[in-house]
Design a protein around this motif. Sequence first.
Motif, PDB file in Angstrom:
ATOM      1  N   GLU A 191      -3.329  -1.120 -10.141  1.00 47.97           N
ATOM      2  CA  GLU A 191      -3.267  -1.250  -8.694  1.00 47.97           C
ATOM      3  C   GLU A 191      -2.724  -0.056  -7.913  1.00 47.97           C
ATOM      4  OE1 GLU A 191      -4.411  -3.600  -6.766  1.00 47.97           O
ATOM      5  OE2 GLU A 191      -4.650  -5.253  -8.505  1.00 47.97           O
ATOM      6  N   PHE A 192      -1.815   0.549  -8.486  1.00 44.65           N
ATOM      7  CA  PHE A 192      -1.252   1.814  -7.794  1.00 44.65           C
ATOM      8  C   PHE A 192      -2.230   2.940  -8.046  1.00 44.65           C
ATOM      9  CE2 PHE A 192       3.194   0.015  -8.601  1.00 44.65           C
ATOM     10  CZ  PHE A 192       3.470  -0.385  -7.599  1.00 44.65           C
ATOM     11  N   ASP A 193      -2.965   2.951  -8.922  1.00 43.56           N
ATOM     12  CA  ASP A 193      -3.962   4.132  -9.114  1.00 43.56           C
ATOM     13  C   ASP A 193      -5.220   3.881  -8.154  1.00 43.56           C
ATOM     14  OD1 ASP A 193      -2.687   5.460 -11.123  1.00 43.56           O
ATOM     15  OD2 ASP A 193      -3.879   4.606 -12.812  1.00 43.56           O
ATOM     16  N   ALA A 194      -5.367   2.684  -7.942  1.00 45.40           N
ATOM     17  CA  ALA A 194      -6.559   2.446  -6.959  1.00 45.40           C
ATOM     18  C   ALA A 194      -6.161   2.638  -5.751  1.00 45.40           C
ATOM     19  CB  ALA A 194      -6.744   0.723  -7.027  1.00 45.40           C
ATOM     20  N   VAL A 195      -4.844   2.500  -5.152  1.00 47.30           N
ATOM     21  CA  VAL A 195      -4.439   2.901  -3.872  1.00 47.30           C
ATOM     22  C   VAL A 195      -4.418   4.492  -3.742  1.00 47.30           C
ATOM     23  CG1 VAL A 195      -2.257   2.725  -2.191  1.00 47.30           C
ATOM     24  CG2 VAL A 195      -2.979   0.567  -3.574  1.00 47.30           C
ATOM     25  N   ALA A 196      -3.973   5.233  -4.892  1.00 48.96           N
ATOM     26  CA  ALA A 196      -3.806   6.466  -5.049  1.00 48.96           C
ATOM     27  C   ALA A 196      -5.225   6.905  -4.656  1.00 48.96           C
ATOM     28  CB  ALA A 196      -3.214   6.962  -6.039  1.00 48.96           C
ATOM     29  N   ALA A 197      -6.384   6.601  -5.199  1.00 39.38           N
ATOM     30  CA  ALA A 197      -7.636   7.059  -5.177  1.00 39.38           C
ATOM     31  C   ALA A 197      -8.347   6.842  -4.210  1.00 39.38           C
ATOM     32  CB  ALA A 197      -8.497   6.418  -6.551  1.00 39.38           C
ATOM     33  N   ASP A 198      -7.830   5.861  -3.146  1.00 36.56           N
ATOM     34  CA  ASP A 198      -8.697   5.241  -1.903  1.00 36.56           C
ATOM     35  C   ASP A 198      -8.360   6.476  -0.973  1.00 36.56           C
ATOM     36  OD1 ASP A 198      -9.743   4.033   0.404  1.00 36.56           O
ATOM     37  OD2 ASP A 198      -8.849   2.149  -0.255  1.00 36.56           O
ATOM     38  N   LYS A 199      -9.460   7.217  -0.592  1.00 33.34           N
ATOM     39  CA  LYS A 199      -9.356   8.286   0.417  1.00 33.34           C
ATOM     40  C   LYS A 199      -9.465   7.901   1.699  1.00 33.34           C
ATOM     41  CE  LYS A 199     -11.702  11.850  -2.260  1.00 33.34           C
ATOM     42  NZ  LYS A 199     -12.815  12.741  -2.447  1.00 33.34           N
ATOM     43  N   GLY A 200      -9.298   6.548   1.947  1.00 29.58           N
ATOM     44  CA  GLY A 200      -9.379   6.007   3.219  1.00 29.58           C
ATOM     45  C   GLY A 200      -8.044   5.574   3.691  1.00 29.58           C
ATOM     46  N   ILE A 201      -6.944   5.756   2.873  1.00 27.85           N
ATOM     47  CA  ILE A 201      -5.686   5.379   2.991  1.00 27.85           C
ATOM     48  C   ILE A 201      -4.706   6.878   3.296  1.00 27.85           C
ATOM     49  CG2 ILE A 201      -3.606   4.517   1.947  1.00 27.85           C
ATOM     50  CD1 ILE A 201      -5.059   2.748   0.214  1.00 27.85           C
ATOM     51  N   ALA A 202      -3.751   6.740   4.142  1.00 26.71           N
ATOM     52  CA  ALA A 202      -3.020   7.905   4.361  1.00 26.71           C
ATOM     53  C   ALA A 202      -2.709   8.661   3.342  1.00 26.71           C
ATOM     54  CB  ALA A 202      -2.047   7.743   5.367  1.00 26.71           C
ATOM     55  N   THR A 203      -2.420   9.864   3.503  1.00 25.30           N
ATOM     56  CA  THR A 203      -2.051  10.609   2.011  1.00 25.30           C
ATOM     57  C   THR A 203      -0.643  10.369   1.699  1.00 25.30           C
ATOM     58  OG1 THR A 203      -3.514  12.473   2.938  1.00 25.30           O
ATOM     59  CG2 THR A 203      -1.565  12.783   1.379  1.00 25.30           C
TER      60      THR A 203
END
Length: 226
Positions: A116-128
């Motif tokens: 789950e954390f990796d998926a968030v980290a890979a989502d370029k639509g989310i703030a850096t």
Amino acid sequence: MSDDSFIREVNEEYRKERARLLWERYGFLVIGVATAIVLGTAAFVGYRYWVESRANASGDAFLAALQLANEGKTDEAIAAFGKLEEEGYGAYPVLARMRAATVKADEGDFDGAIKEFDAVAADKGIATAIRDMARLRAALLLVDHGTYADVSSRVEPLTADTNELRHSAREALGLSAWKEGKAAEALALFDQIAADQAAPQNLRQRATLMAELIRGSGDAPADGAS
């Protein structure tokens, strides 16, 4: 009637006639602009109410999901966070993803949490900043449930001097290195944290203790001593 009074009356009539002609020519424009202002104001107020209503509903749903998690109702909490991820508004879908991963970790599902954390980290639509936090959270779990390479692949970019998370990223990397017997790498990282005046005091204290432990164990290379 004096000349001044006559002139005033003429001017008044002239102004009235000019106003009438202007209204006949441009009155529809005035009405149109006034109508547009009224409609625009109504639309803005309505949109703001809609936004606030959605945000409030998402906030309430998030708090309800947190309550389920705190009560130990893991499956229900994860389901609630999943629904919020799909239907939530604003920042709540991302918060739901992060919190769902935390719930999984708390329940011992480390692989699921890391995924789950990796998926968030890979989502370029989310703030850096949030993506970096997700990388760090995954790395901290991998200190105990992965390899040094696993941890490094996630937090190495975060150890840069300009990154706000560098202190915690270096600590995770140092702990993972120490776990795998990479004493020199671990010592360098803990010394770096201890010497960084911008690091939180408690983190610097932990880093100092770890550096002393490594030196005291005799695993540190001779040129690693201070």
